[in-house]
Design a protein around this motif. Structure first.
Motif, PDB file in Angstrom:
ATOM      1  N   SER A 179       0.841  -1.212   0.000  1.00 23.09           N
ATOM      2  CA  SER A 179       0.000   0.000   0.000  1.00 23.09           C
ATOM      3  C   SER A 179       0.884   1.274   0.000  1.00 23.09           C
ATOM      4  O   SER A 179       2.011   1.272   0.531  1.00 23.09           O
ATOM      5  CB  SER A 179      -0.909   0.009   1.242  1.00 23.09           C
ATOM      6  OG  SER A 179      -0.126   0.006   2.437  1.00 23.09           O
ATOM      7  N   ASN A 181       2.932   4.475   0.815  1.00 27.68           N
ATOM      8  CA  ASN A 181       3.412   5.097   2.054  1.00 27.68           C
ATOM      9  C   ASN A 181       4.666   5.887   1.713  1.00 27.68           C
ATOM     10  O   ASN A 181       5.237   5.737   0.628  1.00 27.68           O
ATOM     11  CB  ASN A 181       3.680   4.051   3.128  1.00 27.68           C
ATOM     12  CG  ASN A 181       4.804   3.123   2.760  1.00 27.68           C
ATOM     13  OD1 ASN A 181       5.962   3.407   3.070  1.00 27.68           O
ATOM     14  ND2 ASN A 181       4.478   2.031   2.045  1.00 27.68           N
ATOM     15  N   GLN A 211       7.572   9.421  14.669  1.00 25.80           N
ATOM     16  CA  GLN A 211       6.522   8.384  14.434  1.00 25.80           C
ATOM     17  C   GLN A 211       7.077   7.060  14.920  1.00 25.80           C
ATOM     18  O   GLN A 211       8.045   6.545  14.382  1.00 25.80           O
ATOM     19  CB  GLN A 211       6.135   8.330  12.938  1.00 25.80           C
ATOM     20  CG  GLN A 211       4.960   7.455  12.679  1.00 25.80           C
ATOM     21  CD  GLN A 211       4.508   7.520  11.210  1.00 25.80           C
ATOM     22  OE1 GLN A 211       5.042   8.337  10.440  1.00 25.80           O
ATOM     23  NE2 GLN A 211       3.541   6.710  10.843  1.00 25.80           N
ATOM     24  N   HIS A 214       4.625   2.397  11.890  1.00 25.10           N
ATOM     25  CA  HIS A 214       4.063   2.621  10.550  1.00 25.10           C
ATOM     26  C   HIS A 214       3.242   1.374  10.152  1.00 25.10           C
ATOM     27  O   HIS A 214       3.673   0.240  10.374  1.00 25.10           O
ATOM     28  CB  HIS A 214       5.192   2.850   9.531  1.00 25.10           C
ATOM     29  CG  HIS A 214       6.054   4.021   9.850  1.00 25.10           C
ATOM     30  ND1 HIS A 214       5.803   5.304   9.409  1.00 25.10           N
ATOM     31  CD2 HIS A 214       7.207   4.116  10.578  1.00 25.10           C
ATOM     32  CE1 HIS A 214       6.739   6.128   9.861  1.00 25.10           C
ATOM     33  NE2 HIS A 214       7.611   5.408  10.579  1.00 25.10           N
ATOM     34  N   ARG A 215       2.049   1.571   9.566  1.00 26.52           N
ATOM     35  CA  ARG A 215       1.192   0.454   9.121  1.00 26.52           C
ATOM     36  C   ARG A 215       1.104   0.463   7.597  1.00 26.52           C
ATOM     37  O   ARG A 215       0.805   1.486   6.993  1.00 26.52           O
ATOM     38  CB  ARG A 215      -0.208   0.563   9.713  1.00 26.52           C
ATOM     39  CG  ARG A 215      -0.250   0.270  11.200  1.00 26.52           C
ATOM     40  CD  ARG A 215      -1.694   0.290  11.701  1.00 26.52           C
ATOM     41  NE  ARG A 215      -1.756  -0.063  13.103  1.00 26.52           N
ATOM     42  CZ  ARG A 215      -1.838  -1.307  13.563  1.00 26.52           C
ATOM     43  NH1 ARG A 215      -1.865  -2.312  12.699  1.00 26.52           N
ATOM     44  NH2 ARG A 215      -1.894  -1.530  14.860  1.00 26.52           N
ATOM     45  N   VAL A 216       1.374  -0.705   7.008  1.00 26.22           N
ATOM     46  CA  VAL A 216       1.251  -0.871   5.545  1.00 26.22           C
ATOM     47  C   VAL A 216       0.477  -2.164   5.293  1.00 26.22           C
ATOM     48  O   VAL A 216       0.430  -3.074   6.128  1.00 26.22           O
ATOM     49  CB  VAL A 216       2.640  -0.910   4.876  1.00 26.22           C
ATOM     50  CG1 VAL A 216       3.325   0.450   5.000  1.00 26.22           C
ATOM     51  CG2 VAL A 216       3.482  -2.018   5.448  1.00 26.22           C
TER      52      VAL A 216
END
Length: 852
Positions: A179, A181, A211, A214-216
């Motif tokens: 996805s 990012n 941060q 991180h979400r992918v």
């Protein structure tokens, strides 16, 4: 994970359309190395068309069922495909899951062996199972946590967990997507086995203070049509910096391991170093996230030591290479994992014995089958490779069979010579399959081959001939003997029936003498046998089996009739009428030993039963006469005295040597005279008292028969005389014959008194002939006269012997003393012929005379 409901629906429609096109437009069969090859998609329903084998193999569809056209498969194997014997079409018998049938990737083939009999033909067919995109890629976990130090340099790569797709080829995992990012990109790598895995690449420096995570979204896509996909969430956690990361000695390792290595075997010792100290320098080893599940099942890594140990059983035939991905990271904060690859090459070990599959074709086999007849088809399989998988097959020694190779690892068992069920009814053929490994492994299987019987052996009697001894006067229907035959064949071919061959015995069919039980061979006499009529005969007995065509054998049965003492002696000299005695003259001057006469008798029996002995049973004076026991000669014992009676009455008994003995008697009346006449005296007949006379019924019957014949003969003479006289009288009347010229004229016919005065019983005077002739006028043709001539033996007979004579001339006056006309009437007193074995010669048997 997955796609929307609408996309799934259209995907299913598209898949069905694709399957229909594959089935409708499937290419024709391809010949590969002398065999047919077809392709069929997986997951087809039962009954789906695969190929028209009858047409492709050039077989007559109408004979497939009769020739037992079938697919030969190993015992226990699933039958995915089947043949319709009505049209020769190969169809799907049960749903085929390619991932289940062929676990490993690559081409998935179903090897079919087709067998058809009469004549035997073997075909090999390969059916390739085509993969369809029926599985979507899946991740082992739905969410992954990836820890990345904030000090990670740009371009750092982080391998991600691989998605798994059971499909192969283009239907397997084709690519990955990440996805959008700002920090990470995705690169897809390819392994040596063409499988794909993804690596996360750092594109921008991380700052934990800005941060922390991180979400992918990671998406795995296959290359099928329609395309299927699977997703997994990745959580990237930013760690504090750890200045040094572990480092392996080399990025890739290679090791060889035999497939029979036991669990716990050390595969390889990995070594990674970290320049940091303390927890930041303590390294832990583990499998990378994208290590396949199969690798995790077979191998284990010690986290502290880095030893890779064998955990599960290896199988070279299933996979000859295993690829391990190992990671190492320290125990400090913000630890960074480093990776290496370990290639484990398996070495083949001869750990699989050959498998032998016996497919019986034609058992039992007929014993007259020609050499080369196919008995069975044998297939062998060894799952090893190289020399370990090469197999030779052989049969045991001393059997009339051999193996012939038809295809690779396929053999036919055929006969080498004609079989004989009577010698060996069943064969246990040992088939040995041996591979070329070291040490070699072998498998033995036993095939039982029964031999069916053919009617090739004729019955054989237990004896070359039979001799049977039967006592005469046996009871009709009594068993006389039993014959037996053997037939080495079996079942119907060995069932025997007995019969008597047609023939004749003394002009009569043999079936009127004996019969035989067709099942047991017992023989029975149908009539009472008589030794005096038939002493021996022979018959032919036939034994015939029930085979087709039937075979038979004959044996000769000799039947000998044994004599039984069932016939009493018969006195032939003197021959007496019932109630009469024989007379004889004996001179008073006879000296001792004078031969008075001989009593002769015969016996129809044989052997001792016909040996006769004579004895004097009654006598007026036992001191005067004796009878020789063997010859029956009657002789005087002493000279006659004055006081001896002039008439001596004797009774002589004749006895045979049988058990019990039978006898007969004869009465004699001897007259003692002073001087013997020149001619024999005329002896009168004396009737015996009733108690002394023979009362044999047979004698009475013979006498009655003799009287009847005599009366008939006399009546015929009288009728003939009357007819002749009548004819002469008519002739004289026509020619003027005068009575003096013909003795038969009515005028000269004597009165009945004249006939009455002719006393037939009158004895002729002494010195004359023994015949008495009486003139009987008018009883012959003209110019002749007839005399009734009575011989001495006719004194009391009713017979008249007519003798023609001419008128007496002067020179014929002395011819009145005619020679005696004697007529000896011989009438057998019994039907049986007498046995003359014990009679004396005729010169030694002077018979006593009997006068009527």
């Amino acid at each position: 994970m997955g796609v929307g409901a609408g996309s799934e629906h259209w995907g299913q429609l598209f898949l069905r359309s694709l399957l229909f096109l594959l089935l409708a437009g499937a290419p024709g069969p391809r010949m590969a190395s002398g065999q047919l090859r077809y392709a069929v998609p997986e997951e087809l329903e039962h009954g789906a068309f695969v190929a028209n084998l009858g047409e492709d193999l050039g077989l007559d569809v109408s004979t497939l069922s009769a020739r037992r056209f079938r697919i030969v498969s190993r015992a226990g194997a699933r039958q995915h495909l089947e043949v319709n014997l009505e049209n020769g079409i190969l169809f799907v018998n049960e749903r085929i899951d390619r991932e289940e049938v062929c676990e490993a990737g690559g081409t998935c083939l179903l090897h079919l062996q087709l067998l058809v009999e009469s004549p035997l033909e073997l075909y090999r067919v390969e059916v390739e199972v085509l993969d369809i995109n029926d599985h979507a890629p899946t991740f082992p976990w739905q969410e992954y946590v990836l820890e990345v130090a904030e000090s990670a340099v740009l371009g750092a790569r982080f391998p991600l967990e691989s998605a798994q797709d059971p499909d192969v080829g283009t239907n397997s995992v084709h690519t990955y997507r990440l996805s959008p990012n700002a920090f990470f990109s995705l690169e897809v790598q390819t392994r040596s086995d063409a499988s794909k895995f993804a690596e996360l690449v750092l594109e921008r420096a991380l700052d934990r203070e800005q941060q922390r995570a991180h979400r992918v979204l990671l998406t795995a896509l296959d290359g099928g049509v329609p395309e299927r996909s699977g997703t997994a969430h990745i959580l990237v956690t930013v760690l504090d910096a750890n200045d040094n990361v572990p480092a392996f000695d080399q990025p890739s390792y290679g090791v060889s391991l035999p497939e029979d290595a036991p669990a716990g075997t050390l595969v390889i010792q990995l070594n990674a170093t970290d320049l940091d100290e303390g927890p930041n320098g303590e390294i832990e080893y583990s499998f990378s996230g994208h290590a396949p599940p199969r690798v995790r099942e077979l191998f284990h890594i010690e986290p502290r030591t880095g030893q890779v140990l064998l955990k599960g059983p290896l199988d070279y035939e299933r996979a000859s290479l295993h690829e391990l991905y190992v990671q190492a990271k320290d125990r400090g904060p913000s630890a960074v994992a480093v990776h290496c690859r370990v290639l484990v090459h398996l070495l083949d070990v001869n750990d699989n014995a050959p498998e032998v599959t016996l497919t019986s074709v034609s058992t039992p086999v007929q014993e007259d089958a020609p050499p080369g007849t196919v008995i069975a088809v044998i297939s062998v399989l060894d799952r090893d490779s190289g020399d370990n998988g090469r197999v030779s097959c052989e049969v045991g020694p001393d059997v009339p069979f051999e193996l012939r190779s038809s295809f690779r690892n396929y053999y036919t068992l055929v006969t080498t010579q004609t079989l004989d069920r009577e010698v060996v009814p069943e064969y246990n053929v040992s088939i040995t399959a041996r591979d070329m490994g070291s040490p070699a492994l072998l498998t033995r299987s036993t095939l039982t081959i029964p031999v069916s019987d053919v009617n090739d052996n004729a019955p054989r009697f237990l004896q070359p001939s039979y001799s049977v001894y039967v006592m005469e006067n046996n009871a009709p229907g009594a068993s006389i003997c039993s014959v037996s035959a053997l037939d080495p064949d079996c079942q119907q071919n060995a069932y025997l029936s007995y019969s008597i061959v047609d023939g004749h015995i003394h002009g009569m069919p043999v079936g009127t003498y004996v019969s035989i039980n067709s099942d047991s061979g017992h023989m029975y006499a149908l009539r009472s046998l008589d030794y005096e009529q038939i002493r021996s005969f022979q018959i032919q007995v036939q034994a015939q089996d029930a085979g087709f065509p039937p075979l038979s054998a004959n044996v000769t049965v000799h039947i000998f009739v044994l004599d039984q003492n069932d016939n009493a002696p018969v006195i032939v000299s003197p021959m007496l009428r019932n109630g009469s005695v024989a007379t004889e003259l004996v001179p008073r001057s006879a000296r001792p030993g004078y031969l008075v006469g001989t009593v002769s008798a015969v016996d129809a029996d044989a052997g001792l039963n016909s040996r006769l002995s004579y004895q004097l049973l009654q006598a007026t004076d036992f001191t005067l006469f004796s009878v020789a026991p063997d010859t029956g000669e009657l002789r005087t014992l002493r000279s006659f005295l004055e006081q001896d009676a002039t008439r001596q009455r004797l009774v002589v008994q004749v006895r045979d040597g049988g058990q019990p003995a039978l006898s007969a008697t004869v009465s004699l009346l001897l007259s003692v005279v002073e001087t013997m006449p020149q001619t024999l005296s005329d002896f009168s007949e004396f009737s015996l008292p009733p108690e002394a006379s023979s009362s044999s019924p047979l004698t009475l019957y013979l006498l009655v028969s003799l009287g009847s014949i005599s009366f008939t003969f006399l009546l015929a003479i009288l009728i003939l005389t009357a007819i002749r006289c009548r004819g002469e009288r008519c002739s004289r009347q026509g020619s003027g014959c005068s009575p003096p010229g013909c003795h038969c004229c009515p005028g000269s016919r004597p009165s009945s008194d004249a006939l009455k005065t002719s006393n037939l019983t009158a004895q002729p005077p002494a010195g004359t002939t023994a015949a008495t002739c009486l003139d009987v006028p008018g009883s012959g043709p003209p110019g002749y006269c007839y005399k009734v001539c009575l011989g001495p033996e006719s004194a009391q007979s009713d017979f008249m012997f007519l003798k023609p004579c001419s008128p007496l001339r002067n020179n014929e006056k002395d011819s009145g003393k005619q020679s005696q006309l004697s007529q000896h009437l011989r009438v057998s007193k019994q039907i049986k012929q007498p046995n003359m074995d014990w009679l004396r010669p005729s010169t030694q048997r002077p018979a006593l005379k009997r006068y009527q």
